[in-house]
Design a protein around this motif. Structure first.
Motif, PDB file in Angstrom:
ATOM      1  N   PRO A  57      17.878  13.486 -44.762  1.00  0.00           N
ATOM      2  CA  PRO A  57      17.814  14.941 -44.821  1.00  0.00           C
ATOM      3  C   PRO A  57      17.327  15.490 -46.159  1.00  0.00           C
ATOM      4  CG  PRO A  57      20.090  14.210 -44.928  1.00  0.00           C
ATOM      5  CD  PRO A  57      19.254  12.992 -44.628  1.00  0.00           C
ATOM      6  N   ASN A  58      17.404  14.706 -47.228  1.00  0.00           N
ATOM      7  CA  ASN A  58      16.975  15.194 -48.549  1.00  0.00           C
ATOM      8  C   ASN A  58      15.520  14.891 -48.871  1.00  0.00           C
ATOM      9  OD1 ASN A  58      19.559  16.170 -49.034  1.00  0.00           O
ATOM     10  ND2 ASN A  58      20.236  14.232 -49.900  1.00  0.00           N
TER      11      ASN A  58
ATOM     12  N   GLU B 265      12.263  12.211 -34.468  1.00  0.00           N
ATOM     13  CA  GLU B 265      13.326  13.058 -35.010  1.00  0.00           C
ATOM     14  C   GLU B 265      14.488  12.218 -35.538  1.00  0.00           C
ATOM     15  OE1 GLU B 265      15.011  16.463 -36.319  1.00  0.00           O
ATOM     16  OE2 GLU B 265      13.060  16.359 -35.336  1.00  0.00           O
ATOM     17  N   ALA B 266      14.803  11.122 -34.853  1.00  0.00           N
ATOM     18  CA  ALA B 266      15.919  10.263 -35.271  1.00  0.00           C
ATOM     19  C   ALA B 266      15.667   9.675 -36.659  1.00  0.00           C
ATOM     20  CB  ALA B 266      16.125   9.146 -34.255  1.00  0.00           C
TER      21      ALA B 266
ATOM     22  N   ARG C 234      13.696  11.113 -39.066  1.00  0.00           N
ATOM     23  CA  ARG C 234      13.758  12.273 -39.973  1.00  0.00           C
ATOM     24  C   ARG C 234      15.202  12.623 -40.307  1.00  0.00           C
ATOM     25  NH1 ARG C 234       9.636  15.829 -38.496  1.00  0.00           N
ATOM     26  NH2 ARG C 234      10.218  15.305 -36.393  1.00  0.00           N
ATOM     27  N   GLU C 235      16.087  12.575 -39.319  1.00  0.00           N
ATOM     28  CA  GLU C 235      17.491  12.946 -39.513  1.00  0.00           C
ATOM     29  C   GLU C 235      18.243  11.990 -40.436  1.00  0.00           C
ATOM     30  OE1 GLU C 235      18.918  13.197 -35.501  1.00  0.00           O
ATOM     31  OE2 GLU C 235      18.082  15.217 -35.228  1.00  0.00           O
ATOM     32  N   LYS C 236      17.780  10.766 -40.576  1.00  0.00           N
ATOM     33  CA  LYS C 236      18.443   9.789 -41.447  1.00  0.00           C
ATOM     34  C   LYS C 236      18.260  10.125 -42.930  1.00  0.00           C
ATOM     35  CE  LYS C 236      17.958   5.964 -38.198  1.00  0.00           C
ATOM     36  NZ  LYS C 236      19.344   5.650 -37.885  1.00  0.00           N
TER      37      LYS C 236
ATOM     38  N   TRP D 251       9.080  17.389 -47.998  1.00  0.00           N
ATOM     39  CA  TRP D 251       7.974  17.455 -47.031  1.00  0.00           C
ATOM     40  C   TRP D 251       6.720  17.950 -47.731  1.00  0.00           C
ATOM     41  CZ3 TRP D 251       7.811  16.306 -41.795  1.00  0.00           C
ATOM     42  CH2 TRP D 251       8.996  15.790 -41.286  1.00  0.00           C
TER      43      TRP D 251
ATOM     44  N   TYR E 279      17.792   5.652 -51.525  1.00  0.00           N
ATOM     45  CA  TYR E 279      18.847   5.569 -50.523  1.00  0.00           C
ATOM     46  C   TYR E 279      19.459   4.178 -50.402  1.00  0.00           C
ATOM     47  CZ  TYR E 279      17.384  10.089 -48.629  1.00  0.00           C
ATOM     48  OH  TYR E 279      17.096  11.417 -48.457  1.00  0.00           O
TER      49      TYR E 279
END
Length: 148
Positions: free
Chosen positions: A141-142, A134-135, A137-139, A145, A14
């Protein structure tokens, strides 16, 4: 003893940043020392986190703590070499995951090292591991898990 082999999917990177090998990073064998590589990996991780607005130690006490580090070396790096650190995340679980690093020398395209740093979210006030916010995790998305 079995050799460690690190390979990471291309889509999980990223961020990238360049760092220069300093004269003080050189060991007695006249190449980048292991201790300095670890420091450079930590700097690349800190830049990555800053770029994505992730505070490593928030006011509420929740931050990230490194749980392990694995590094494989492919070739030497020397003083004044510019190294490209590509940083990614993968293998998320309820509490954390892995931050990955591909380290190359752009001048000749040489692969210098690969590394993986495990992390968990940690509440420094209560001294306990806590679930991944959650914030965060949302950064990413690909990110894949894993059950853990």
């Amino acid at each position: 003893m079995a050799r460690l082999k690190l390979e990471f999917p291309e889509h999980q990177y990223y961020y990238s940043t360049q760092l220069t090998v300093r004269v003080t990073d050189i060991n007695a064998a006249n190449h980048l020392g292991n201790d300095s590589m670890i420091s450079m990996i930590s700097e690349a991780r800190a830049r990555f986190m800053f770029e994505f607005g992730i505070e490593e130690n928030r006011e509420d006490g929740i931050g990230i703590i490194v749980t392990d580090l694995a590094t494989t070396y492919k070739t030497e790096a020397h003083a004044r070499d510019h190294l490209l650190f590509e940083v990614g995340v993968m293998d998320f679980n309820r509490y954390g995951g892995d931050i990955t690093f591909r380290i190359t020398r752009p001048a000749d395209g040489a692969m210098v090292a690969m590394a993986k740093s495990g992390f968990v979210f940690f509440n420094y006030k209560s001294r306990k591991v806590v679930p991944m916010p959650e914030a965060f995790r949302e950064k990413f998305p690909n990110a894949n898990w894993v059950d853990a």
